[in-house]
Design a protein around this motif. Structure first.
Motif, mmCIF file in Angstrom:
data_model
loop_
_atom_site.group_PDB
_atom_site.id
_atom_site.type_symbol
_atom_site.label_atom_id
_atom_site.label_comp_id
_atom_site.label_asym_id
_atom_site.label_seq_id
_atom_site.Cartn_x
_atom_site.Cartn_y
_atom_site.Cartn_z
ATOM 1 N N HIS A 122 -11.821 19.267 -31.774
ATOM 2 C CA HIS A 122 -11.350 20.503 -31.796
ATOM 3 C C HIS A 122 -10.063 20.394 -31.986
ATOM 4 O O HIS A 122 -9.296 19.547 -31.388
ATOM 5 C CB HIS A 122 -11.658 21.251 -30.501
ATOM 6 C CG HIS A 122 -13.098 21.740 -30.322
ATOM 7 N ND1 HIS A 122 -13.397 22.728 -30.399
ATOM 8 C CD2 HIS A 122 -14.387 20.709 -30.100
ATOM 9 C CE1 HIS A 122 -14.781 23.040 -30.386
ATOM 10 N NE2 HIS A 122 -15.261 21.808 -29.877
ATOM 11 N N THR A 318 -13.315 24.716 -26.121
ATOM 12 C CA THR A 318 -13.750 23.268 -26.634
ATOM 13 C C THR A 318 -15.153 22.652 -26.047
ATOM 14 O O THR A 318 -15.712 22.000 -26.682
ATOM 15 C CB THR A 318 -12.507 22.351 -26.489
ATOM 16 O OG1 THR A 318 -11.397 23.130 -27.264
ATOM 17 C CG2 THR A 318 -12.393 21.058 -26.599
ATOM 18 N N PRO A 323 -16.603 23.041 -33.049
ATOM 19 C CA PRO A 323 -15.253 23.193 -33.866
ATOM 20 C C PRO A 323 -15.257 24.200 -34.753
ATOM 21 O O PRO A 323 -16.242 24.352 -35.431
ATOM 22 C CB PRO A 323 -14.855 21.799 -34.456
ATOM 23 C CG PRO A 323 -15.897 20.769 -33.522
ATOM 24 C CD PRO A 323 -17.158 21.577 -33.280
#
Length: 391
Positions: A122, A318, A323
């Motif tokens: 991420h 996250t 992501p």
């Protein structure tokens, strides 16, 4: 999840406070914890109000980078170049990154997205634009199915505070000095009042929407350095207020041709606009999507808790979601930012009017001329953004 915080200024301290004060609440709701393992600072000997933080402070970034237990890095330093280095190295090491550093993100957006995709981690930056308003996360979900034809708004709360006070009739020098004392503006306020901060934020928004590389220097911009109480007084009598407006136009639905784009950051005289009610340290961003229609986001701008809250929200995203990336592709757009024409308010000292060439140029571009004490006020015919910046 164990995390590290790079930087312990106003925002870093805000992140620390939210995570420690809300620790039990988060764990009771989600059954897991977020542990702050390390905090990176320049000066470990500096006295800090939060004594507990002293136990985990370090000045060694490599110590954080090499720690396999640290899965996520929160980057809230103030240096652009150092931040780029920290973010790149953290992503390359397979660590998730949450950053608020708009200067670093705007200049290195393409490469940072590329590394995050390669490492399957991420890279989140909600706090880099519009403080506590969840603009980027909302936009990130919408652009999967929506073409965004228009985005505009007030995205620098510091200059909005200054303009709000000037519109009350206060002297601009006094307001800027007060804003610096209150921490609303930095000791060197150039980034804010010259429009550079808003320009960077607009570049980030545009790169997300268009997925092409956009240099912040390519965006025509004029800050509020030359706006003062005289301008406000004249425009208020005509029913206008001054706001620093960032704008992205994209394609036919925005009035341009297909695949044409235009970006700008200008002080704008507004009358009966939705932005007239956005005062003080508040931001508002509006965008139009092909399916979602017009959406408006309003909220507090950059200060400790709104910005820190945006960072903590990114940490949560996250932990819980996959992501979301914004890869930069080959540019298929024609950028006509410099060519867009608007009418401008221009204030010129009498002393410059003795220049015959300038005099003729001003008369030619003027739609309306007002004579003020030792000054000439021009309301121009439509002129290009490039011409306005040059003036």
């Amino acid at each position: 999840m164990k995390i590290a915080i790079l930087g312990f200024g106003t925002v870093g301290e805000g992140v620390y406070k939210i995570l420690t004060e809300s620790k039990d609440l988060y764990q009771s709701r989600f059954g897991q914890s977020i542990e702050i393992e390390k905090i990176l600072v320049h000066n470990v000997a500096k006295k800090r109000d939060i004594k507990e933080a002293n136990q985990i402070i370090t000045d060694n970034f490599e110590e954080i980078l090499q720690d396999p237990n640290i899965e996520l890095i929160v980057e809230v330093t103030s240096s652009k170049n150092q931040a780029i280095e920290y973010i790149r190295k953290s992503l390359m090491a397979g660590k998730h990154v949450v950053s608020a550093n708009k200067a670093a993100i705007a200049v290195d957006f393409k490469e940072l997205q590329k590394i995050a995709i390669q490492q399957n981690v991420h890279f989140k930056f909600e706090a880099s634009v519009a403080g506590g308003i969840p603009v980027l996360s909302s936009l990130g979900r919408l652009i999967a199915f929506n073409d965004i034809s228009l985005l505009h708004g007030i995205i620098n709360s510091s200059t909005n505070y200054v303009l709000t006070e000037i519109c009350k009739g206060r002297d601009e020098t006094e307001v800027i000095a007060e804003a610096r004392e209150l921490g609303i503006l930095e000791a060197n306020p150039t980034d804010d009042i010259a429009g550079f901060d808003a320009r960077r934020k607009l570049a980030i928004l545009a790169m997300m929407i268009l997925q092409i590389e956009i240099s912040e220097q390519s965006i025509p911009s004029i800050g509020i350095t030359q706006v003062d109480s005289r301008d406000s007084e004249i425009l208020n009598k005509l029913g206008y207020e001054i706001k620093l407006i960032a704008e992205l136009l994209n394609g036919e639905k925005s009035g341009l041709k297909e695949k044409q784009i235009a970006l700008s950051v200008f002080p704008t005289a507004l009358n009966n606009s939705k932005f007239n009610r956005v005062n003080g340290m508040m931001n508002e961003v509006t965008f139009n999507g092909s399916y979602c229609g017009e959406l408006r986001f309003y909220g507090a701008g950059g200060s400790m808790y709104p910005t820190a809250n945006a960072i903590v929200s990114d940490i949560y995203e996250t932990i819980t979601n996959k992501p979301l990336y914004f890869p930069v592709k080959e540019n298929q757009y024609e950028n006509i930012s410099d060519q867009i024409e608007s009418s401008f308010y221009i204030r010129i000292p009498d002393s410059l009017m003795v220049n015959e060439d300038l005099n003729n140029e001003i008369i030619e571009m003027a739609e309306k001329i007002l004579l003020a004490k030792k000054e000439v006020i021009i309301f121009s015919k439509p002129i290009s953004n490039q011409k306005a910046v040059e003036l």
